[in-house]
Design an enzyme around this catalytic site. Structure first.
Site, PDB file in Angstrom:
ATOM      1  N   SER A   1      -0.767  -1.108 -27.721  1.00  0.00           N
ATOM      2  CA  SER A   1      -1.700  -1.536 -26.292  1.00  0.00           C
ATOM      3  C   SER A   1      -3.193  -0.967 -26.127  1.00  0.00           C
ATOM      4  O   SER A   1      -3.437   0.405 -26.250  1.00  0.00           O
ATOM      5  CB  SER A   1      -1.279  -2.839 -25.379  1.00  0.00           C
ATOM      6  OG  SER A   1      -2.401  -3.237 -24.748  1.00  0.00           O
TER       7      SER A   1
ATOM      8  N   ASP B   1      -5.223 -12.411 -29.393  1.00  0.00           N
ATOM      9  CA  ASP B   1      -4.885 -12.006 -28.613  1.00  0.00           C
ATOM     10  C   ASP B   1      -6.266 -11.333 -27.959  1.00  0.00           C
ATOM     11  O   ASP B   1      -7.102 -10.909 -29.222  1.00  0.00           O
ATOM     12  CB  ASP B   1      -4.438 -10.415 -29.584  1.00  0.00           C
ATOM     13  CG  ASP B   1      -4.092  -9.254 -28.604  1.00  0.00           C
ATOM     14  OD1 ASP B   1      -4.736  -9.179 -27.947  1.00  0.00           O
ATOM     15  OD2 ASP B   1      -3.745  -7.874 -29.525  1.00  0.00           O
TER      16      ASP B   1
ATOM     17  N   HIS C   1      -0.343 -11.349 -27.843  1.00  0.00           N
ATOM     18  CA  HIS C   1      -0.185  -9.367 -27.628  1.00  0.00           C
ATOM     19  C   HIS C   1       1.876  -9.551 -27.809  1.00  0.00           C
ATOM     20  O   HIS C   1       2.171  -9.862 -27.199  1.00  0.00           O
ATOM     21  CB  HIS C   1      -1.555  -9.768 -26.697  1.00  0.00           C
ATOM     22  CG  HIS C   1      -1.298  -8.060 -26.244  1.00  0.00           C
ATOM     23  ND1 HIS C   1      -2.132  -7.111 -27.141  1.00  0.00           N
ATOM     24  CD2 HIS C   1      -0.755  -7.132 -25.314  1.00  0.00           C
ATOM     25  CE1 HIS C   1      -1.997  -6.210 -26.233  1.00  0.00           C
ATOM     26  NE2 HIS C   1      -0.713  -5.404 -24.980  1.00  0.00           N
TER      27      HIS C   1
END
Length: 312
Positions: free
Chosen positions: A157, A251, A281
């Site tokens: 991320s 996501d 995610h």
């Protein structure tokens, strides 16, 4: 495809907690909550030879790193791990389990960097901390028993954003060569209007609203968001290291991760893209819930053994 059954079960459990929106909760409260749950190794985490915290010189004072050493004899290849959390949340503690597993899977040392968080330290603080850690490890390679010619980076991320930006920064500044990058559902661009942001705006763990909140804390200046060290997709990607990229179907970040893989390929960079159907995610940190997390760690480990592992 439909949500993976494991993602369905995880979301059902998560939604039952009825957490207040992150955007309406004081940041310090959220940080403390995250540190109180899910830190340290989970069941089945393989043992390592040694784990230690160090304080190293950073751009704005001491910088904490956690160094993971596998069994075996050095000099080791060395991987850097940058944790996710929207540049605002989490730490080396919240991502301790995944970094331990990557160390064991790869047979390489890992350095997890506790970079400065926003909004107290805005862009480009996190990337500058990453570069400082890279220089420190390369400059202290003999003491650390690592080979400064065998370096890789990884992150999830926002950590994937930092890892990608670090590849650009060290190339631009003539720093140590990075030989491989593993990016897990990375943030690569400040454009929040892609279809995946609309399709997955709410209900799949990470929300579009949270991403706006993260960007507003990390880099409120819209012009700065377009800089390559903030949005790597907007940079010159030629000459970057080979990449292994994971994206998740459900996501908001899916499309920018896919776009980054395509842009790297267009720039002549070897890329392996894993589009994880049915997943959400942040699955990589939850090996107890997602078989895909175990598989991703295994593949990243094998990739690192080939690219920065000890020469035969």
């Amino acid at each position: 495809m439909p949500l993976h059954p494991q993602a369905e079960r995880f979301l059902a459990t998560w939604n039952a907690l009825r957490q207040p929106p992150m955007e309406s909760t004081p940041i310090e409260q959220t940080r403390k909550l995250l540190l109180s749950v899910g830190c340290g190794p989970l069941a089945g985490c393989p043992p390592l030879a040694h784990v230690e915290d160090r304080q190293i010189p950073g751009p704005d004072g001491p910088l904490r790193v956690r160094i993971y050493t596998p069994f075996g004899d050095g000099p080791f290849g060395v991987g850097f791990y940058f944790h996710g959390g929207g540049w605002v949340l989490n730490s080396v503690d919240t991502h301790d389990d995944v970094t331990r597993r990557l160390t064991a899977a790869s047979g390489c040392k890992f350095v997890s960097v506790d970079y400065r968080l926003a909004p107290e330290h805005r862009y480009p603080a996190a990337v500058e901390d990453a570069f400082a850690a890279l220089l420190w490890v390369a400059g202290n390679a003999a003491e650390l028993q690592v080979d400064p010619q065998r370096i890789a980076v990884a992150g999830d991320s926002a950590g994937g954003n930092i890892a990608a930006a670090l590849c650009l920064m060290t190339r631009d500044r003539g720093g140590p060569t990075i030989r491989q990058q593993s990016l897990l559902y990375p943030i690569t661009d400040c454009d929040l209007t892609r279809p995946s942001y609309i399709e997955n705006a709410d209900g799949y763990f990470l929300t579009a609203s949270q991403m706006r909140w993260f960007w507003d804390h990390y880099c409120p200046e819209l012009d700065l968001r377009r800089e390559p060290y903030a949005s790597p997709l907007r940079g010159d990607l030629r000459g970057l290291p080979p990449a292994l990229i994971y994206t998740a179907e459900y996501d908001p970040l899916r499309d920018e991760g896919d776009a980054y893989a395509a842009a790297l390929q267009a720039a002549g960079v070897p890329v392996t893209l894993r589009q994880c159907a049915g997943l959400i995610h942040a699955f990589i940190r939850r090996v107890e819930s997602f078989d895909a997390a175990k598989e991703a760690i295994r593949e990243i480990g094998e990739t690192l053994r080939r690219t920065i592992g000890k020469p035969q």
